[in-house]
Design a protein around this motif. Structure first.
Motif, mmCIF file in Angstrom:
data_model
loop_
_atom_site.group_PDB
_atom_site.id
_atom_site.type_symbol
_atom_site.label_atom_id
_atom_site.label_comp_id
_atom_site.label_asym_id
_atom_site.label_seq_id
_atom_site.Cartn_x
_atom_site.Cartn_y
_atom_site.Cartn_z
ATOM 1 N N ASP A 1 73.070 98.842 105.847
ATOM 2 C CA ASP A 1 74.177 98.058 106.383
ATOM 3 C C ASP A 1 74.309 96.750 105.605
ATOM 4 N N GLU A 2 75.140 96.776 104.564
ATOM 5 C CA GLU A 2 75.361 95.613 103.696
ATOM 6 C C GLU A 2 74.033 94.982 103.277
ATOM 7 N N PRO A 3 73.170 95.752 102.611
ATOM 8 C CA PRO A 3 71.808 95.275 102.331
ATOM 9 C C PRO A 3 71.731 94.126 101.342
ATOM 10 N N THR A 4 72.804 93.849 100.609
ATOM 11 C CA THR A 4 72.752 92.763 99.622
ATOM 12 C C THR A 4 73.593 91.553 100.021
ATOM 13 N N SER A 5 74.228 91.590 101.187
ATOM 14 C CA SER A 5 75.187 90.531 101.525
ATOM 15 C C SER A 5 74.526 89.189 101.784
ATOM 16 N N ALA A 6 73.246 89.177 102.139
ATOM 17 C CA ALA A 6 72.548 87.915 102.413
ATOM 18 C C ALA A 6 71.783 87.397 101.200
ATOM 19 N N LEU A 7 71.961 88.051 100.045
ATOM 20 C CA LEU A 7 71.164 87.712 98.866
ATOM 21 C C LEU A 7 71.942 86.861 97.878
ATOM 22 N N ASP A 8 71.217 86.035 97.149
ATOM 23 C CA ASP A 8 71.808 85.337 96.017
ATOM 24 C C ASP A 8 72.164 86.362 94.942
#
Length: 248
Positions: A167-174
């Protein structure tokens, strides 16, 4: 990777309400074993809710989810399969007071009742797989966001699932950490894991997905293979969405 023609996951006319708001509308889809499906669409279109219905975190109000088959040949529902579905969320959800290794062995020991030594060996295998074998003794707060998300993927893999939901696994990453997580997901796809991926990473979708699903207002509006989806979308709503997301 060859896709098994027999559906691994069947979604049959799923409806879901939150109060008086209908968030999923007659969602039907069959996904083969080893298939990678990317789900995209605007915020609030029902993408995350659909994943949560697949793994049983949300109750379905109408319709059915069937996951593979049970040992007796009968279709399984998510609750019956339990740990056969792994899920990775936007936030990493690692226990901050536990080391990475302790986070990974918790469910195998407590839920699956595996011997601790077996769970540790499994955890180390998957930490190696996601490229952070040297971080088993670290606490989550000392890791980068990308390392924490890779640890979360390894934790899900320790349950030895047959299906992985992202579930949007990269959305919280720089931005510089996104690639390392997507590389792990590419590896899982190459290894034949059945995957549902909610993401706005269209480069990843074009490269890895077998099919792309476009959702809006709780409905599946379009389904297509990547080449056709990006070059010749059928629905006007899909064209507008792609015009916005690909221009950034």
């Amino acid at each position: 990777m060859t896709i098994d023609a027999a559906p691994m996951v069947e979604l049959d006319r799923i409806d879901k309400w939150f109060g008086s708001t209908q968030v999923l509308r007659q969602v039907s889809l069959g996904v083969g074993r080893g298939e990678v499906v990317v789900i995209c669409g605007p915020s609030g279109s029902g993408k995350s809710t659909l994943l949560r219905c697949i793994n049983g975190l949300e109750r379905i109000d109408r319709g059915n989810v069937r996951i593979g088959t049970a040992p007796d040949g009968e279709p399984c529902n998510p609750h019956r399969l339990g740990t056969s579905i792994g899920m990775v969320f936007q936030q990493f959800n690692l226990f901050p007071h536990m080391t990475v290794l302790q986070n990974l062995i918790l469910a195998p020991v407590k839920v699956q009742k595996r011997p601790r030594a077996e769970a540790v060996a499994l955890a180390r295998k998957h930490l190696e797989r996601v490229g952070i074998a040297d971080k088993e003794g670290a606490f989550p707060a000392t890791l980068s966001g990308g390392q924490q998300q890779r640890a979360a993927i390894a934790r899900a893999l320790c349950l030895e699932p047959r299906i992985m939901l992202f579930d949007e696994p990269t959305s919280a990453l720089d931005p510089e950490m996104i690639t390392e997580v997507l590389d792990v997901m590419r590896g899982l796809a190459r290894d034949g894991m059945t995957m549902f991926v909610v993401t706005h990473e269209m480069g990843f979708a074009r490269e890895v997905a077998h099919r792309i699903i476009f959702m809006d207002q709780g409905e599946i509006l379009e389904v297509g293979e990547p080449a056709a989806f990006f070059t010749h979308p059928k629905e006007e709503r899909t064209k507008k969405f792609l015009g916005k997301i690909l221009s950034h």
